[in-house]
Design a protein around this motif. Structure first.
Motif, PDB file in Angstrom:
ATOM      1  N   PHE A   1      37.205  34.816  54.378  1.00  0.00           N
ATOM      2  CA  PHE A   1      36.669  35.668  53.329  1.00  0.00           C
ATOM      3  C   PHE A   1      35.655  34.896  52.496  1.00  0.00           C
ATOM      4  O   PHE A   1      35.633  33.657  52.490  1.00  0.00           O
ATOM      5  CB  PHE A   1      37.791  36.170  52.410  1.00  0.00           C
ATOM      6  CG  PHE A   1      38.752  35.100  51.977  1.00  0.00           C
ATOM      7  CD1 PHE A   1      38.437  34.249  50.928  1.00  0.00           C
ATOM      8  CD2 PHE A   1      39.966  34.920  52.639  1.00  0.00           C
ATOM      9  CE1 PHE A   1      39.311  33.242  50.527  1.00  0.00           C
ATOM     10  CE2 PHE A   1      40.856  33.916  52.249  1.00  0.00           C
ATOM     11  CZ  PHE A   1      40.520  33.075  51.186  1.00  0.00           C
ATOM     12  N   VAL A   2      34.794  35.648  51.826  1.00  0.00           N
ATOM     13  CA  VAL A   2      33.887  35.045  50.846  1.00  0.00           C
ATOM     14  C   VAL A   2      34.661  34.973  49.536  1.00  0.00           C
ATOM     15  O   VAL A   2      35.071  35.994  48.991  1.00  0.00           O
ATOM     16  CB  VAL A   2      32.612  35.901  50.665  1.00  0.00           C
ATOM     17  CG1 VAL A   2      31.744  35.322  49.547  1.00  0.00           C
ATOM     18  CG2 VAL A   2      31.821  35.970  51.964  1.00  0.00           C
ATOM     19  N   LEU A   3      34.883  33.757  49.049  1.00  0.00           N
ATOM     20  CA  LEU A   3      35.653  33.563  47.816  1.00  0.00           C
ATOM     21  C   LEU A   3      34.710  33.642  46.623  1.00  0.00           C
ATOM     22  O   LEU A   3      33.782  32.840  46.494  1.00  0.00           O
ATOM     23  CB  LEU A   3      36.369  32.212  47.854  1.00  0.00           C
ATOM     24  CG  LEU A   3      37.303  31.882  46.690  1.00  0.00           C
ATOM     25  CD1 LEU A   3      38.417  32.916  46.567  1.00  0.00           C
ATOM     26  CD2 LEU A   3      37.897  30.484  46.861  1.00  0.00           C
ATOM     27  N   VAL A   4      34.922  34.647  45.779  1.00  0.00           N
ATOM     28  CA  VAL A   4      34.100  34.813  44.583  1.00  0.00           C
ATOM     29  C   VAL A   4      35.000  34.669  43.363  1.00  0.00           C
ATOM     30  O   VAL A   4      36.008  35.370  43.242  1.00  0.00           O
ATOM     31  CB  VAL A   4      33.404  36.193  44.558  1.00  0.00           C
ATOM     32  CG1 VAL A   4      32.595  36.364  43.263  1.00  0.00           C
ATOM     33  CG2 VAL A   4      32.492  36.356  45.767  1.00  0.00           C
ATOM     34  N   GLY A   5      34.662  33.742  42.502  1.00  0.00           N
ATOM     35  CA  GLY A   5      35.454  33.532  41.289  1.00  0.00           C
ATOM     36  C   GLY A   5      34.579  33.659  40.061  1.00  0.00           C
ATOM     37  O   GLY A   5      33.374  33.396  40.114  1.00  0.00           O
ATOM     38  N   SER A   6      35.174  34.094  38.980  1.00  0.00           N
ATOM     39  CA  SER A   6      34.429  34.125  37.715  1.00  0.00           C
ATOM     40  C   SER A   6      35.323  33.591  36.608  1.00  0.00           C
ATOM     41  O   SER A   6      36.550  33.614  36.719  1.00  0.00           O
ATOM     42  CB  SER A   6      33.968  35.553  37.391  1.00  0.00           C
ATOM     43  OG  SER A   6      35.069  36.392  37.112  1.00  0.00           O
ATOM     44  N   GLY A   7      34.707  33.107  35.560  1.00  0.00           N
ATOM     45  CA  GLY A   7      35.498  32.573  34.460  1.00  0.00           C
ATOM     46  C   GLY A   7      34.627  32.168  33.290  1.00  0.00           C
ATOM     47  O   GLY A   7      33.399  32.126  33.383  1.00  0.00           O
ATOM     48  N   ASN A   8      35.301  31.858  32.188  1.00  0.00           N
ATOM     49  CA  ASN A   8      34.626  31.402  30.973  1.00  0.00           C
ATOM     50  C   ASN A   8      34.982  29.929  30.780  1.00  0.00           C
ATOM     51  O   ASN A   8      36.171  29.592  30.649  1.00  0.00           O
ATOM     52  CB  ASN A   8      35.115  32.239  29.785  1.00  0.00           C
ATOM     53  CG  ASN A   8      34.439  31.867  28.481  1.00  0.00           C
ATOM     54  OD1 ASN A   8      33.746  30.856  28.398  1.00  0.00           O
ATOM     55  ND2 ASN A   8      34.642  32.672  27.464  1.00  0.00           N
ATOM     56  N   PRO A   9      33.990  29.031  30.783  1.00  0.00           N
ATOM     57  CA  PRO A   9      34.299  27.591  30.688  1.00  0.00           C
ATOM     58  C   PRO A   9      35.077  27.210  29.436  1.00  0.00           C
ATOM     59  O   PRO A   9      35.774  26.197  29.422  1.00  0.00           O
ATOM     60  CB  PRO A   9      32.904  26.929  30.689  1.00  0.00           C
ATOM     61  CG  PRO A   9      31.922  28.021  30.423  1.00  0.00           C
ATOM     62  CD  PRO A   9      32.549  29.294  30.870  1.00  0.00           C
ATOM     63  N   GLU A  10      35.006  28.034  28.382  1.00  0.00           N
ATOM     64  CA  GLU A  10      35.744  27.735  27.152  1.00  0.00           C
ATOM     65  C   GLU A  10      37.256  27.862  27.352  1.00  0.00           C
ATOM     66  O   GLU A  10      38.041  27.334  26.570  1.00  0.00           O
ATOM     67  CB  GLU A  10      35.321  28.693  26.035  1.00  0.00           C
ATOM     68  CG  GLU A  10      33.887  28.486  25.557  1.00  0.00           C
ATOM     69  CD  GLU A  10      33.476  29.523  24.518  1.00  0.00           C
ATOM     70  OE1 GLU A  10      34.346  30.303  24.089  1.00  0.00           O
ATOM     71  OE2 GLU A  10      32.297  29.531  24.139  1.00  0.00           O
ATOM     72  N   GLU A  11      37.658  28.600  28.396  1.00  0.00           N
ATOM     73  CA  GLU A  11      39.084  28.852  28.616  1.00  0.00           C
ATOM     74  C   GLU A  11      39.728  27.829  29.553  1.00  0.00           C
ATOM     75  O   GLU A  11      40.865  27.995  29.983  1.00  0.00           O
ATOM     76  CB  GLU A  11      39.274  30.269  29.167  1.00  0.00           C
ATOM     77  CG  GLU A  11      38.948  31.341  28.128  1.00  0.00           C
ATOM     78  CD  GLU A  11      38.806  32.733  28.739  1.00  0.00           C
ATOM     79  OE1 GLU A  11      38.927  32.838  29.976  1.00  0.00           O
ATOM     80  OE2 GLU A  11      38.569  33.683  27.983  1.00  0.00           O
ATOM     81  N   GLY A  12      38.989  26.807  29.896  1.00  0.00           N
ATOM     82  CA  GLY A  12      39.570  25.764  30.738  1.00  0.00           C
ATOM     83  C   GLY A  12      38.697  25.437  31.926  1.00  0.00           C
ATOM     84  O   GLY A  12      38.023  26.300  32.471  1.00  0.00           O
TER      85      GLY A  12
ATOM     86  N   PRO B   1      28.275  34.619  55.109  1.00  0.00           N
ATOM     87  CA  PRO B   1      29.568  34.300  54.480  1.00  0.00           C
ATOM     88  C   PRO B   1      29.966  32.831  54.609  1.00  0.00           C
ATOM     89  O   PRO B   1      30.778  32.334  53.835  1.00  0.00           O
ATOM     90  CB  PRO B   1      30.558  35.198  55.233  1.00  0.00           C
ATOM     91  CG  PRO B   1      29.724  36.296  55.814  1.00  0.00           C
ATOM     92  CD  PRO B   1      28.403  35.679  56.122  1.00  0.00           C
ATOM     93  N   LYS B   2      29.371  32.104  55.588  1.00  0.00           N
ATOM     94  CA  LYS B   2      29.731  30.701  55.790  1.00  0.00           C
ATOM     95  C   LYS B   2      29.157  29.788  54.709  1.00  0.00           C
ATOM     96  O   LYS B   2      29.441  28.599  54.684  1.00  0.00           O
ATOM     97  CB  LYS B   2      29.282  30.240  57.180  1.00  0.00           C
ATOM     98  CG  LYS B   2      30.127  30.858  58.294  1.00  0.00           C
ATOM     99  CD  LYS B   2      29.757  30.302  59.647  1.00  0.00           C
ATOM    100  CE  LYS B   2      30.654  30.897  60.738  1.00  0.00           C
ATOM    101  NZ  LYS B   2      30.267  30.441  62.083  1.00  0.00           N
ATOM    102  N   ILE B   3      28.344  30.342  53.817  1.00  0.00           N
ATOM    103  CA  ILE B   3      27.871  29.555  52.664  1.00  0.00           C
ATOM    104  C   ILE B   3      29.073  29.096  51.845  1.00  0.00           C
ATOM    105  O   ILE B   3      29.075  28.012  51.283  1.00  0.00           O
ATOM    106  CB  ILE B   3      26.884  30.380  51.799  1.00  0.00           C
ATOM    107  CG1 ILE B   3      25.539  30.499  52.531  1.00  0.00           C
ATOM    108  CG2 ILE B   3      26.684  29.755  50.424  1.00  0.00           C
ATOM    109  CD1 ILE B   3      24.548  31.430  51.871  1.00  0.00           C
ATOM    110  N   GLY B   4      30.109  29.921  51.791  1.00  0.00           N
ATOM    111  CA  GLY B   4      31.365  29.463  51.175  1.00  0.00           C
ATOM    112  C   GLY B   4      31.689  30.047  49.824  1.00  0.00           C
ATOM    113  O   GLY B   4      32.475  29.478  49.070  1.00  0.00           O
ATOM    114  N   GLY B   5      31.083  31.171  49.484  1.00  0.00           N
ATOM    115  CA  GLY B   5      31.464  31.835  48.240  1.00  0.00           C
ATOM    116  C   GLY B   5      30.654  31.375  47.045  1.00  0.00           C
ATOM    117  O   GLY B   5      29.778  30.503  47.142  1.00  0.00           O
ATOM    118  N   VAL B   6      30.963  31.960  45.906  1.00  0.00           N
ATOM    119  CA  VAL B   6      30.218  31.630  44.683  1.00  0.00           C
ATOM    120  C   VAL B   6      31.149  31.630  43.482  1.00  0.00           C
ATOM    121  O   VAL B   6      32.026  32.469  43.360  1.00  0.00           O
ATOM    122  CB  VAL B   6      29.035  32.611  44.473  1.00  0.00           C
ATOM    123  CG1 VAL B   6      29.487  34.052  44.446  1.00  0.00           C
ATOM    124  CG2 VAL B   6      28.276  32.306  43.191  1.00  0.00           C
TER     125      VAL B   6
END
Length: 348
Positions: free
Chosen positions: A183-194, A31-36
């Protein structure tokens, strides 16, 4: 007994998207890798994959009935109340729970994320009545933010604070509550939306880019797998039960040997050389690449990191840390790979 949980699509049944799956596996191991951060086209299975990894997670030991998932012996992962009991040699009852997976909705309020203090109770009864928020529930688990690039700025600042320090502090009317929030921070998104704010992007240990599958045969296979699962999830879960168990065992085994994995000094120098040539700000890129390389070696049951291990993870660790040149036509991932091959003298 009726089943009260919705079936989750098996992680091992997900076709393609190997980069995203690997990044999630490595973050579970260390988890210390820092999320993705997972950026890609809409409808490519980002949320499905992230929720699927939660189903694979091993159990952890926590202090029973503690809202912060406090560790029974690790002082850095204890709430103030548990720490006080531990220091006074009070016997702590424990229980095993699945590693928590917490969704942070875009419309969440600050109180919902951080927790609230009952001021009236504090004034009338003289006790700190704290209602834990999502950061408390995510301690020692995964915090998932879908469409993270659309998240309100003030919530982004809170996440930055907690991700950097591992603690969440709530202050209201002169009353202060502090609890662990690792915590392991996991985020997702679409680059077209900002675009994502640079300071938040840098907090993510790894960055996976997802593209829509173009091969028609593979697309048909993905559609068929999903359709079959929706029609009869129980049969589908049984079909992949053996593979799911095998992957869980592999992850647990990797966690157990991770501390024994060695990374040769010369390889560490070359990793830093790559970061230096790519003009990566700070040392976070060096640290994350070292950690991810060890985690990848552990995942494959080895206690020594090889050049191949580094090659497998270095693009994931560095592509989002490069300074963007609007005139640059080369993809940031290709640029990392190019410099890696030069420094490590990889022959094509």
């Amino acid at each position: 007994m009726k089943k009260t949980t919705l079936p989750i699509f098996p992680f091992t049944a997900i076709v393609g998207q190997e980069e995203m799956k690997l990044a999630l596996e490595l973050n579970v191991i260390d988890p210390k890798i820092g999320g993705v951060m997972i950026m890609g086209d809409r409808g490519t299975g980002k949320s499905t994959t992230i929720r699927a990894i939660a189903d694979l997670l091993p159990t952890i030991e926590i202090v029973k009935d503690d809202p912060f998932n406090s560790h029974p012996t690790d002082l850095e992962l204890m709430s103030a109340d548990v720490l006080a009991e531990y220091q006074n040699d009070v016997a702590l009852a424990t229980e095993q729970i699945k590693i928590p997976m917490v969704d942070l909705p875009l419309g969440a309020t600050e109180d919902r994320v951080c927790g609230t203090i009952d001021i009236e109770k504090a004034l009338t009864e003289g006790i700190k009545a704290f209602e834990p928020g999502l950061l408390a529930k995510a301690n020692r688990g995964i915090l998932y933010v879908d469409e993270v690039n659309l998240l309100d700025d003030h919530l982004v600042d809170i996440l930055l604070d907690s991700a950097a320090s591992g603690w969440n502090t709530v202050e209201r009317e002169g009353i202060s509550i502090r609890h662990p929030a690792r915590f392991v921070l996991v985020g997702s998104g679409n680059p077209e939306e900002g675009e994502l704010r640079p300071q938040l992007l840098d907090r993510f240990g790894m960055h996976a880019e997802i593209r829509t599958v173009k091969d028609p045969i593979l697309r048909v296979k993905i559609v068929e797998e999903r359709t079959s699962f929706d029609l009869n999830p129980d049969v589908w879960l049984d079909k992949y039960a053996t593979e799911q168990t095998a992957l869980t065992d592999k992850i647990i085994s990797a966690q157990n040997i991770l501390s024994d994995v060695k990374l040769d000094y010369n390889l560490r120098v070359k990793i830093s050389e790559v970061c230096s040539i790519l003009d990566v700000d700070g040392l976070r890129g060096d640290i994350v690449t070292n950690r991810a390389s060890k985690a990848y070696a552990a995942l494959n049951g080895r206690d020594e990191v090889t050049v191949e291990d580094i090659e497998k993870v270095i693009t994931l660790c560095l592509r989002h840390r490069l300074r963007k040149d609007p005139l640059e036509t080369i993809d940031s991932g290709d640029k990392v790979q190019q410099v890696f091959e030069e420094i490590f003298e990889i022959e094509e």
